[in-house]
Design an enzyme around this catalytic site. Structure first.
Site, PDB file in Angstrom:
ATOM      1  N   ALA A  13      59.203  30.977 -35.041  1.00 26.60           N
ATOM      2  CA  ALA A  13      58.033  30.398 -35.831  1.00 26.60           C
ATOM      3  C   ALA A  13      56.858  30.682 -35.336  1.00 26.60           C
ATOM      4  CB  ALA A  13      58.396  28.893 -36.028  1.00 26.60           C
ATOM      5  N   THR A  98      58.444  31.582 -26.176  1.00 25.70           N
ATOM      6  CA  THR A  98      59.968  31.316 -26.001  1.00 25.70           C
ATOM      7  C   THR A  98      60.102  29.622 -26.144  1.00 25.70           C
ATOM      8  OG1 THR A  98      60.069  31.065 -23.780  1.00 25.70           O
ATOM      9  CG2 THR A  98      60.399  33.412 -24.485  1.00 25.70           C
ATOM     10  N   LYS A 127      56.057  24.390 -23.203  1.00 26.69           N
ATOM     11  CA  LYS A 127      55.894  23.024 -22.328  1.00 26.69           C
ATOM     12  C   LYS A 127      56.999  23.038 -21.234  1.00 26.69           C
ATOM     13  CE  LYS A 127      56.474  21.341 -26.315  1.00 26.69           C
ATOM     14  NZ  LYS A 127      56.155  22.107 -27.372  1.00 26.69           N
ATOM     15  N   GLU A 151      46.548  25.847 -24.423  1.00 27.69           N
ATOM     16  CA  GLU A 151      46.027  24.969 -25.280  1.00 27.69           C
ATOM     17  C   GLU A 151      47.118  24.453 -26.384  1.00 27.69           C
ATOM     18  OE1 GLU A 151      44.229  22.221 -27.294  1.00 27.69           O
ATOM     19  OE2 GLU A 151      42.830  23.236 -25.943  1.00 27.69           O
ATOM     20  N   VAL A 154      50.028  21.383 -26.018  1.00 25.86           N
ATOM     21  CA  VAL A 154      49.692  20.081 -26.743  1.00 25.86           C
ATOM     22  C   VAL A 154      48.959  19.957 -27.883  1.00 25.86           C
ATOM     23  CG1 VAL A 154      48.698  17.939 -25.970  1.00 25.86           C
ATOM     24  CG2 VAL A 154      49.538  19.236 -24.159  1.00 25.86           C
ATOM     25  N   GLY A 156      49.509  21.098 -30.950  1.00 22.97           N
ATOM     26  CA  GLY A 156      49.477  22.196 -32.038  1.00 22.97           C
ATOM     27  C   GLY A 156      48.109  22.684 -32.432  1.00 22.97           C
ATOM     28  N   GLU A 212      64.134  19.717 -36.136  1.00 27.41           N
ATOM     29  CA  GLU A 212      65.010  20.762 -35.599  1.00 27.41           C
ATOM     30  C   GLU A 212      66.352  20.327 -36.142  1.00 27.41           C
ATOM     31  OE1 GLU A 212      64.258  23.623 -34.302  1.00 27.41           O
ATOM     32  OE2 GLU A 212      62.183  23.044 -33.909  1.00 27.41           O
ATOM     33  N   ASP A 223      59.428  15.485 -26.094  1.00 30.96           N
ATOM     34  CA  ASP A 223      58.528  16.725 -26.266  1.00 30.96           C
ATOM     35  C   ASP A 223      57.045  16.006 -25.902  1.00 30.96           C
ATOM     36  OD1 ASP A 223      57.180  18.861 -27.922  1.00 30.96           O
ATOM     37  OD2 ASP A 223      56.423  17.273 -28.977  1.00 30.96           O
ATOM     38  N   LYS A 227      54.071  16.836 -22.965  1.00 30.93           N
ATOM     39  CA  LYS A 227      52.673  16.995 -23.342  1.00 30.93           C
ATOM     40  C   LYS A 227      51.938  15.921 -22.106  1.00 30.93           C
ATOM     41  CE  LYS A 227      53.807  18.461 -27.907  1.00 30.93           C
ATOM     42  NZ  LYS A 227      53.946  18.260 -29.124  1.00 30.93           N
TER      43      LYS A 227
END
Length: 339
Positions: A13, A98, A127, A151, A154, A156, A212, A223, A227
Site C-alpha cells: 500500500a 518494506t 519503523k 517522517e 511516525v 503517517g 491487518e 506499532d 514510534k
C-alpha cells in the site's frame, strides 16, 4: 534540469502510494525545484520492474494490482528482488517501504545500510530497523555523508519529526504525548460511539482494511511503541530501543469500561508517552473535548516545549497516499538540500 533517480523497495500500500504521489506531483517538482524525478526500479518481495530511463508510475500500480507481481510489467518486469535490485540500476535515492519487522529490522536494515555505503540518500516509512538500531542507522548515514529522512515512520500524514526539528528548532522539548496508532484509535472510537464489543469492531475494521489480517502489531501497542522509540531518539536525544518501552495494548478493553468512562466525561485512548523518565504505551483515560478527543484513524501528539508551551499536531495516521505524502515531502527536502 537536474535528475533524481529513485528506487521504491516494497510495493504494498505505501510503495504504491509513493508511485501514485510521484505521478501526481512530478510536474510540480519539475517546475518548483527544477528536478525531474524518475522511478528507475520498483520491487516487491519476489519481483521487480527495472528501467534506467524510468518507469510509468501508474502502470506499475495497475500491473501490481492486476497480477499481484511486478514481473508482468511490459518489457522491464523481472524476478530480481531484495538487495540485488540496488545493484541492478544507477539511482540517487532509495525509497524504502518494506513491511516493518520488529524481530531483526530486515530487510530494511540491510537495504538502508547498503544504500548509505554506496553514497545514496534514503527515505523510509519503516519503523523496525529504527526501533531496534536507531543510533547505528543514523550514525551510518552521517558517516557516509548522505541524507536520511523518516517522517513517515511516525503518524503517517501527521507532521511531527520535521515539524519539531524545523518549526520548533528554538525550543527544548521536555516530553511528547499522543495517539500514534490509527487502527487502535478507530477501534476505540467505534466502541465509544456504538457501545459494540472490541471483537466486533476489530472484525469490522479488518473487513474495511483498517486493521491487518494479523492485527497484533497495532492492537498490542507494538506499532505505537516503535514510534515512541523513534520520537525519543530523534526529538529528545534519548538513546532507547524497543525493549526500553513499557507496552500494553487495547485487547483487554471492554465496552463496559468505555461506558463507565463516558459517564464521568472521559474517553479511553491508547496513549504513547515519550519523556526522559518514561517511555510507555498504554490505554489511558482522557477528558472528552480535550486535544486527545480525536476519532477515526486520526493521530495526534502534544509536544511540551520551554518557549512555545504545548503545541498539538493532528493528522491522518494511516492510508496509502497519506503516508506517501510524508515520504514525498522528505524526498523534496533532500532535493532542496542537494540542488
Amino acid at each position: 534540469m537536474n535528475e533524481c533517480k529513485v528506487i521504491i523497495m516494497g510495493f504494498g500500500a505505501v510503495g504504491q502510494g509513493v508511485a501514485n504521489a510521484i505521478s501526481l506531483k512530478k510536474d510540480m517538482i519539475k517546475q518548483e525545484h527544477n528536478v525531474e524525478v524518475k522511478v528507475v526500479a520498483a520491487a516487491d518481495s519476489s519481483s521487480s520492474a527495472i528501467c534506467a530511463d524510468g518507469l510509468d508510475e501508474q502502470l506499475l500500480v495497475s500491473v501490481k494490482n492486476d497480477n499481484g507481481s511486478l514481473a508482468s510489467y511490459p518489457e522491464y518486469g523481472s524476478d530480481v528482488c531484495g538487495i540485488d535490485v540496488l545493484d541492478s540500476v544507477e539511482y540517487d535515492c532509495l525509497i524504502e517501504a518494506t513491511p516493518t519487522n520488529i524481530e531483526d529490522g530486515e530487510p530494511a536494515l540491510s537495504l538502508t545500510l547498503k544504500a548509505f555505503e554506496e553514497g545514496k540518500d534514503v527515505v523510509t516509512s519503516n519503523k523496525g530497523h529504527l526501533a531496534l538500531f536507531f543510533k547505528d542507522v543514523v550514525s551510518a548515514a552521517e558517516k557516509n555523508n548522505v541524507q536520511f529522512r523518516y517522517e513517515a515512520t511516525v503518524g503517517g500524514a501527521m507532521p511531527i519529526i520535521n515539524f519539531v526539528k524545523d518549526t520548533l528548532s528554538s525550543c527544548k522539548i521536555s516530553s511528547i504525548e499522543g495517539i500514534l496508532n490509527g487502527t487502535t484509535n478507530y477501534i476505540l472510537s467505534r466502541m465509544t460511539s456504538e457501545g459494540s464489543s472490541y471483537k466486533d469492531i476489530l472484525h469490522e475494521s479488518q473487513e474495511l482494511g483498517i486493521a491487518e489480517t494479523d492485527p497484533t502489531q497495532d492492537v498490542e501497542g507494538i506499532d505505537a511503541a516503535c514510534k515512541t522509540v523513534i520520537l525519543a531518539n530523534s526529538l529528545l536525544g534519548i538513546d532507547a530501543t524497543y525493549s526500553d518501552v513499557d507496552v500494553e495494548g487495547i485487547s483487554n478493553i471492554t465496552s463496559q469500561a468505555i461506558e463507565l468512562a463516558k459517564k464521568d466525561g472521559y474517553l479511553i485512548k491508547l496513549i504513547a508517552e515519550v519523556s526522559p523518565d518514561n517511555l510507555k504505551v498504554s490505554p489511558r483515560l482522557v477528558k472528552q473535548g480535550s486535544s486527545y478527543d480525536v476519532n477515526g484513524t486520526l493521530n495526534m501528539a502534544t509536544v511540551h516545549t520551554d518557549l512555545a508551551g504545548d503545541v498539538t499536531v493532528v493528522g491522518l495516521g494511516a492510508g496509502s497516499l497519506e503516508t506517501a505524502s510524508a515520504m514525498l515531502t522528505d524526498l523534496i527536502s533532500i532535493l532542496k538540500n542537494k540542488y
